[in-house]
Design an enzyme around this catalytic site. Structure first.
Site, PDB file in Angstrom:
ATOM      1  N   ILE A 245       0.890  -1.158   0.000  1.00 34.58           N
ATOM      2  CA  ILE A 245       0.000   0.000   0.000  1.00 34.58           C
ATOM      3  C   ILE A 245       0.929   1.209   0.000  1.00 34.58           C
ATOM      4  O   ILE A 245       1.568   1.505   1.008  1.00 34.58           O
ATOM      5  CB  ILE A 245      -0.928   0.012   1.217  1.00 34.58           C
ATOM      6  CG1 ILE A 245      -1.868  -1.187   1.180  1.00 34.58           C
ATOM      7  CG2 ILE A 245      -1.739   1.310   1.261  1.00 34.58           C
ATOM      8  CD1 ILE A 245      -2.821  -1.272   2.337  1.00 34.58           C
ATOM      9  N   PRO A 246       1.047   1.898  -1.131  1.00 31.50           N
ATOM     10  CA  PRO A 246       2.161   2.847  -1.334  1.00 31.50           C
ATOM     11  C   PRO A 246       1.967   4.215  -0.684  1.00 31.50           C
ATOM     12  O   PRO A 246       1.880   5.238  -1.370  1.00 31.50           O
ATOM     13  CB  PRO A 246       2.243   2.946  -2.849  1.00 31.50           C
ATOM     14  CG  PRO A 246       0.831   2.754  -3.293  1.00 31.50           C
ATOM     15  CD  PRO A 246       0.236   1.743  -2.345  1.00 31.50           C
ATOM     16  N   CYS A 247       1.941   4.250   0.640  1.00 35.26           N
ATOM     17  CA  CYS A 247       1.827   5.538   1.325  1.00 35.26           C
ATOM     18  C   CYS A 247       3.055   6.407   1.077  1.00 35.26           C
ATOM     19  O   CYS A 247       3.006   7.625   1.272  1.00 35.26           O
ATOM     20  CB  CYS A 247       1.583   5.337   2.820  1.00 35.26           C
ATOM     21  SG  CYS A 247       2.821   4.343   3.661  1.00 35.26           S
ATOM     22  N   HIS A 248       4.159   5.794   0.631  1.00 29.72           N
ATOM     23  CA  HIS A 248       5.366   6.563   0.326  1.00 29.72           C
ATOM     24  C   HIS A 248       5.171   7.476  -0.883  1.00 29.72           C
ATOM     25  O   HIS A 248       5.977   8.387  -1.098  1.00 29.72           O
ATOM     26  CB  HIS A 248       6.546   5.618   0.079  1.00 29.72           C
ATOM     27  CG  HIS A 248       6.294   4.611  -1.012  1.00 29.72           C
ATOM     28  ND1 HIS A 248       5.706   3.390  -0.774  1.00 29.72           N
ATOM     29  CD2 HIS A 248       6.532   4.653  -2.351  1.00 29.72           C
ATOM     30  CE1 HIS A 248       5.618   2.715  -1.902  1.00 29.72           C
ATOM     31  NE2 HIS A 248       6.111   3.467  -2.879  1.00 29.72           N
ATOM     32  N   ARG A 249       4.114   7.269  -1.672  1.00 24.68           N
ATOM     33  CA  ARG A 249       3.875   8.089  -2.860  1.00 24.68           C
ATOM     34  C   ARG A 249       3.092   9.354  -2.560  1.00 24.68           C
ATOM     35  O   ARG A 249       2.750  10.096  -3.480  1.00 24.68           O
ATOM     36  CB  ARG A 249       3.148   7.261  -3.924  1.00 24.68           C
ATOM     37  CG  ARG A 249       3.974   6.091  -4.428  1.00 24.68           C
ATOM     38  CD  ARG A 249       3.254   5.258  -5.453  1.00 24.68           C
ATOM     39  NE  ARG A 249       3.982   4.024  -5.684  1.00 24.68           N
ATOM     40  CZ  ARG A 249       3.475   2.934  -6.229  1.00 24.68           C
ATOM     41  NH1 ARG A 249       2.203   2.935  -6.621  1.00 24.68           N
ATOM     42  NH2 ARG A 249       4.202   1.850  -6.396  1.00 24.68           N
TER      43      ARG A 249
END
Length: 282
Positions: A245-249
């Protein structure tokens, strides 16, 4: 992660931290290599093996100006244009192969009572990872700089579950994301504990294409809550599954990278690593 791999990643993370803090001065190869006590030749070779691009190109990928450009160019069509971005291979969109199933109210309320959770530690390009799964899918994935602390965080989320250290197919399939062509990866199943609002935010994150960025405000608008940036930020900060789940984006609207529960240098590294693999034109 073996000792040499961990040492290499630590050096890269330190170099990325230096680049992130000093990108306005555009530090040259010799300067960055000196920060990690390597010759320019050896540092460039090590960095390119890890990132797939030279330190100079990576510097372009993670600069604030790049972040601003991505947001400016893609702001109005970030989600609508997801399917015609032309990305392939490791640039394939997360929402094509990641499926979220929420835990039942009973599982949520009872802290995982009667759940058998398998867990294992694995390597990633960004340091060691703890990954855990139920019989329905991945329930937790976190960077594990300290194995004891990482396992304690897992058990805190599921205080009444049973735990067994073993690797299963859910975990193996999820970890392929770091090393395999995503077109060859079976659909990844997540089994998550979260409120309806959190699940909605996490699903929106899955629609941010690899190599692209969004903002807290954009995510709030995507879920139909224009004034909910603060609540969205809280939900993003509670994401239980790192990288998948790409919360880094998600970054600040100014283009600043912003915070990350597993470390800002790691977030910067992931953003640059993904940008390198989708070969964004600056």
């Amino acid at each position: 992660m073996n000792t040499q791999s961990q040492l290499n990643y630590d050096r890269i993370a330190k170099a990325i931290g230096y680049i992130r803090e000093n990108f306005r001065e555009q530090p040259n190869l010799e300067e960055v290599a000196g920060q990690v006590h390597l010759s320019p030749f050896h540092f460039q070779r090590m960095f390119k093996e890890w990132a797939g691009v030279t330190p100079k190109k990576f510097l372009q990928y993670i600069s604030v100006e790049h972040a601003k450009q991505v947001l400016r160019d893609k702001n109005t069509t970030l989600f609508d244009a997801a399917y015609d971005t032309g990305l392939s291979g490791t640039g394939r969109l997360h929402d094509l192969f990641v499926n979220i199933e929420s835990m039942t109210p009973g599982e949520y309320k009872n802290g995982g009572e009667k759940l058998m959770i398998h867990y294992s530690f694995a390597q990633s390009p960004f340091g060691d990872i703890l990954v855990a799964s139920t019989p329905k899918g991945i329930c937790h994935m976190a960077f594990a700089d300290n194995e004891t602390e990482a396992f304690a965080a897992l058990t805190k989320n599921f205080p009444n579950a049973q735990f067994k250290q073993m690797t299963d197919m859910f975990q193996q399939n999820a970890l392929h994301i770091f090393t395999h062509n995503q077109d060859e990866t079976d659909r990844i199943k997540l089994h998550l504990k979260g409120t309806e609002f959190q699940l909605k935010v996490w699903e929106a994150l899955l629609r941010v294409p690899m190599g692209q960025l969004s903002t807290y405000g954009n995510i709030a608008r995507e879920i139909g809550n224009d004034k909910g940036s603060r609540a969205v930020g809280t939900a993003i900060g509670s994401n239980p599954v790192a990288f998948l789940i790409p919360c880094h984006r998600v970054i600040q609207s100014t283009g600043t990278i912003g915070g990350y529960r597993w470390g800002n240098n790691r977030k910067t590294a992931i953003i640059g690593w993904e940008a390198a693999r989708t070969d964004i034109t600056l």
